[in-house]
Design an enzyme around this catalytic site. Structure first.
Site, PDB file in Angstrom:
ATOM      1  N   ASN A  39       0.827  -1.206   0.000  1.00  0.00           N
ATOM      2  CA  ASN A  39       0.000   0.000   0.000  1.00  0.00           C
ATOM      3  C   ASN A  39       0.864   1.260   0.000  1.00  0.00           C
ATOM      4  OD1 ASN A  39      -2.414   1.337   0.011  1.00  0.00           O
ATOM      5  ND2 ASN A  39      -3.021   0.745   2.093  1.00  0.00           N
ATOM      6  N   HIS A 124     -14.358  -5.524  10.682  1.00  0.00           N
ATOM      7  CA  HIS A 124     -13.920  -4.213  11.158  1.00  0.00           C
ATOM      8  C   HIS A 124     -15.167  -3.355  11.369  1.00  0.00           C
ATOM      9  CE1 HIS A 124     -11.048  -0.842  11.291  1.00  0.00           C
ATOM     10  NE2 HIS A 124     -11.910  -0.154  10.559  1.00  0.00           N
ATOM     11  N   ARG A 149     -14.033  -6.206  15.392  1.00  0.00           N
ATOM     12  CA  ARG A 149     -12.984  -5.297  15.861  1.00  0.00           C
ATOM     13  C   ARG A 149     -13.613  -3.918  15.969  1.00  0.00           C
ATOM     14  NH1 ARG A 149      -7.565  -4.794  12.404  1.00  0.00           N
ATOM     15  NH2 ARG A 149      -8.845  -3.510  11.044  1.00  0.00           N
ATOM     16  N   TYR A 161      -7.427   6.469  12.947  1.00  0.00           N
ATOM     17  CA  TYR A 161      -7.284   5.192  12.234  1.00  0.00           C
ATOM     18  C   TYR A 161      -8.550   4.349  12.408  1.00  0.00           C
ATOM     19  CZ  TYR A 161      -6.781   0.385  11.353  1.00  0.00           C
ATOM     20  OH  TYR A 161      -7.070  -0.856  10.889  1.00  0.00           O
ATOM     21  N   ASP A 212      -7.728  -2.509  17.496  1.00  0.00           N
ATOM     22  CA  ASP A 212      -6.422  -2.261  16.868  1.00  0.00           C
ATOM     23  C   ASP A 212      -5.884  -0.906  17.323  1.00  0.00           C
ATOM     24  OD1 ASP A 212      -4.238  -2.032  15.193  1.00  0.00           O
ATOM     25  OD2 ASP A 212      -5.331  -2.410  13.331  1.00  0.00           O
ATOM     26  N   HIS A 214      -2.925   0.145  16.264  1.00  0.00           N
ATOM     27  CA  HIS A 214      -2.145   0.575  15.106  1.00  0.00           C
ATOM     28  C   HIS A 214      -0.740   1.079  15.457  1.00  0.00           C
ATOM     29  CE1 HIS A 214      -2.203   1.702  10.758  1.00  0.00           C
ATOM     30  NE2 HIS A 214      -3.016   0.671  10.760  1.00  0.00           N
ATOM     31  N   GLU A 238      -4.708  -5.483  19.355  1.00  0.00           N
ATOM     32  CA  GLU A 238      -3.846  -5.634  18.171  1.00  0.00           C
ATOM     33  C   GLU A 238      -2.859  -4.474  18.053  1.00  0.00           C
ATOM     34  OE1 GLU A 238      -6.206  -6.609  14.724  1.00  0.00           O
ATOM     35  OE2 GLU A 238      -4.984  -5.337  13.429  1.00  0.00           O
ATOM     36  N   GLU A 264       1.313  -7.544  11.352  1.00  0.00           N
ATOM     37  CA  GLU A 264       0.934  -7.292   9.954  1.00  0.00           C
ATOM     38  C   GLU A 264       2.061  -6.624   9.175  1.00  0.00           C
ATOM     39  OE1 GLU A 264      -2.551  -5.024  11.116  1.00  0.00           O
ATOM     40  OE2 GLU A 264      -1.711  -3.240  10.186  1.00  0.00           O
ATOM     41  N   ARG A 285       0.260 -11.950  13.088  1.00  0.00           N
ATOM     42  CA  ARG A 285      -0.655 -11.395  12.089  1.00  0.00           C
ATOM     43  C   ARG A 285      -0.085 -11.242  10.685  1.00  0.00           C
ATOM     44  NH1 ARG A 285      -4.943  -9.548  11.762  1.00  0.00           N
ATOM     45  NH2 ARG A 285      -4.447  -7.369  11.365  1.00  0.00           N
ATOM     46  N   HIS A 314      -3.474 -10.785   8.535  1.00  0.00           N
ATOM     47  CA  HIS A 314      -3.935  -9.485   8.092  1.00  0.00           C
ATOM     48  C   HIS A 314      -4.827  -9.681   6.852  1.00  0.00           C
ATOM     49  CE1 HIS A 314      -2.355  -5.206   6.880  1.00  0.00           C
ATOM     50  NE2 HIS A 314      -3.371  -5.128   7.707  1.00  0.00           N
ATOM     51  N   ASP A 318      -6.233  -3.690   1.282  1.00  0.00           N
ATOM     52  CA  ASP A 318      -5.048  -3.667   0.418  1.00  0.00           C
ATOM     53  C   ASP A 318      -4.400  -5.038   0.245  1.00  0.00           C
ATOM     54  OD1 ASP A 318      -4.667  -2.377   3.169  1.00  0.00           O
ATOM     55  OD2 ASP A 318      -2.604  -2.957   2.763  1.00  0.00           O
ATOM     56  N   GLU A 341      -8.602 -11.868   9.489  1.00  0.00           N
ATOM     57  CA  GLU A 341      -9.228 -10.566   9.272  1.00  0.00           C
ATOM     58  C   GLU A 341      -9.882 -10.569   7.892  1.00  0.00           C
ATOM     59  OE1 GLU A 341      -6.593  -7.182   9.371  1.00  0.00           O
ATOM     60  OE2 GLU A 341      -8.189  -5.806   8.797  1.00  0.00           O
ATOM     61  N   TRP A 406       1.980   6.006  12.255  1.00  0.00           N
ATOM     62  CA  TRP A 406       0.570   6.113  11.848  1.00  0.00           C
ATOM     63  C   TRP A 406      -0.177   4.842  12.178  1.00  0.00           C
ATOM     64  CZ3 TRP A 406      -2.507   3.476   8.246  1.00  0.00           C
ATOM     65  CH2 TRP A 406      -3.834   3.976   8.212  1.00  0.00           C
TER      66      TRP A 406
HETATM   67  C1  GCO Z   1      -5.571  -3.788   9.756  1.00  0.00           C
HETATM   68  C2  GCO Z   1      -4.559  -2.781   9.364  1.00  0.00           C
HETATM   69  C3  GCO Z   1      -4.852  -1.991   8.120  1.00  0.00           C
HETATM   70  C4  GCO Z   1      -3.649  -1.160   7.740  1.00  0.00           C
HETATM   71  C5  GCO Z   1      -3.493  -1.129   6.258  1.00  0.00           C
HETATM   72  C6  GCO Z   1      -2.295  -0.346   5.812  1.00  0.00           C
HETATM   73  O1  GCO Z   1      -5.391  -4.373  10.803  1.00  0.00           O
HETATM   74  O2  GCO Z   1      -6.504  -4.005   9.000  1.00  0.00           O
HETATM   75  O3  GCO Z   1      -4.088  -2.097  10.472  1.00  0.00           O
HETATM   76  O4  GCO Z   1      -6.048  -1.277   8.159  1.00  0.00           O
HETATM   77  O5  GCO Z   1      -3.763   0.132   8.220  1.00  0.00           O
HETATM   78  O6  GCO Z   1      -3.397  -2.428   5.788  1.00  0.00           O
HETATM   79  O7  GCO Z   1      -2.081  -0.516   4.460  1.00  0.00           O
HETATM   80 MG    MG Z   2      -3.900  -3.874  12.305  1.00  0.00          MG
END
Ligand code: GCO
Ligand code: MG
Length: 406
Positions: A39, A124, A149, A161, A212, A214, A238, A264, A285, A314, A318, A341, A406
């Site tokens: 991504n 999600h 989630r 996020y 999550d 992040h 997560e 991930e 993950r 994951h 993307d 996921e 991020w």
């Molecule tokens: C998740 C992830 C994604 C990422 C993304 C970045 O657990 O699904 O955190 O949402 O942010 O894959 O490209």
């Molecule tokens: Mg994640």
């Protein structure tokens, strides 16, 4: 030699979002597909594959999957990292796809056969305000989903996020430059437990709740958050800390009993060796695409099996339907798989990548087609509206202006 690789094509297209697809065609006319999407760095993987990998593949026996993996990994000297490993992952997926088609078997059978009846997923769920979040959970649960989630806004922040206005959550935004966001860990750690408490009260105890972070917290903040969430029985927390700091999870473990999932952004087994061997996480993950394909993630799961760690790959927007297929086949044949996921895709992505895998009642099935069971509609993707254009994940800064993971 059974067959040989005759053509290698790299397809970069954007059915709603950018995807990079590797297509291997053999002399016998078998086509194998692999996903190489990273991504926000799509053209880097496309060039790596086109300029440096494709010439090495032509003429090879596609049945030498492990040998090809080892050569692309060890024969290059400059190893690991998301670009290299996504490219190796795409080649690996495509070769398993070819093997399945050549033998007439779905890939999960080649990996040892079925060990479970269904591949459970988590969805999600998000909402800027609590009522929207609860509605989003209700919608999924009504369709048979058992794991959600939960992601919510944070008071004082205008972008967070996991939340969007669009029901198909997509963090990458089109444009020449990334969007900028502001982040405040203290506000987040203070706010989240109340949200999770409300969701738990609303859905009852029969539903697995996940969240999550992040990769945004310090080990101490993560420990505090985990501790505060303990009364609500999270299924997992997560990505609490930046994933490359494996010892951070040791500190988190000292402060909380909440189950931890991370990985991930890992690309190899060495990125999580300590986490698994020292039992610092409960779920690993890694995505099939970003961690070197089926052949390598299988080794990560095998290490996990020795130490009571489950695979929980994951599966955001993307990760293309091809890599998701690979993930489902591996999960179907892996004893210590935990939860997949499944963020889902807009209709156009399902059309662009017609697939045998299916989703219903909160679970995925690999389907019975030979190989991975996914095709690519190149004619559809050649339309001008599906041409690649730059899209980036946002950049976040803290209240004092310093860059935040991020
Ligand atoms: C998740 C992830 C994604 C990422 C993304 C970045 O657990 O699904 O955190 O949402 O942010 O894959 O490209
Ligand atoms: Mg994640």
């Amino acid at each position: 030699m059974h067959d040989r690789i005759e053509r290698v094509d790299v397809i970069v297209a954007s059915p709603g979002r950018n995807f990079v697809t590797l297509k291997i065609t053999t002399a016998d006319g078998i086509v194998g597909l692999g996903d190489a999407t990273v991504n926000g760095r799509e053209l880097a993987v496309a060039s790596y594959l086109r300029d440096h990998v494709a010439p090495l593949l032509v003429g090879r026996d596609p049945g030498r999957i492990e040998d090809t993996w080892q050569e692309l990994y060890r024969g290059v000297y400059w190893r690991r990292g998301p670009i290299t490993m996504a490219c190796i992952g795409a080649v690996d997926m495509a070769l398993w796809d070819v093997l399945g088609k050549r033998t007439g078997r779905p890939v999960y059978e080649l990996l040892g056969g079925r060990v479970r009846d269904r591949v459970d997923v988590y969805r999600h769920c998000f909402g800027w305000e609590l009522p929207q979040l609860l509605e989003s959970c209700d919608r999924e649960i009504a369709q048979g989903v058992r794991f959600v989630r939960v992601q919510s806004s944070v008071p004082g922040l205008d972008k967070v996020y996991g939340i969007s206005k669009d029901p198909n959550y997509e963090p990458a935004q089109r444009g020449a430059l990334p969007d900028q966001e502001t982040w405040d860990s203290a506000a987040y750690v203070h706010h989240l437990p109340g949200v999770v408490e409300a969701v738990r009260e609303h859905v009852g105890w029969g539903i697995g709740l996940l969240h999550d972070s992040h990769h945004r917290l310090t080990p101490t903040e993560a420990g505090q958050l985990g501790h505060a969430l303990e009364p609500y029985g999270l299924y997992w927390l997560e990505d609490v800390t930046p994933a490359e700091d494996q010892d951070a999870l040791r500190v988190v473990r000292e402060h909380t009993r909440v189950p931890l999932a991370i990985g991930e952004v890992f690309n190899t087994v060495w990125d999580c060796q300590k986490l698994i061997e020292d039992r610092l996480i409960d779920y690993v993950r890694c995505a099939i695409v970003h961690a070197g394909g089926i052949s390598h993630v299988r080794k990560i799961y095998a290490l996990g099996e020795l130490h009571g760690v489950k695979g929980a790959p994951h599966g955001p927007s993307d990760v293309s339907p091809i890599a998701l297929a690979a993930s489902i086949h591996l999960a179907t044949a892996t004893y210590n798989f935990g939860l997949q996921e499944y963020m889902g895709y807009p209709d156009i992505v399902h059309e662009a990548f017609p697939h045998a895998w299916s989703y219903a009642d909160g679970a995925l099935q690999p389907g019975e087609e030979p190989g991975l069971g996914v095709a690519i509609d190149e004619q559809l993707l050649s339309r001008p509206e599906f041409e690649y254009s730059t899209a980036y994940l946002p950049v976040a800064r803290r209240l004092d202006g310093t860059v935040q993971d991020w």
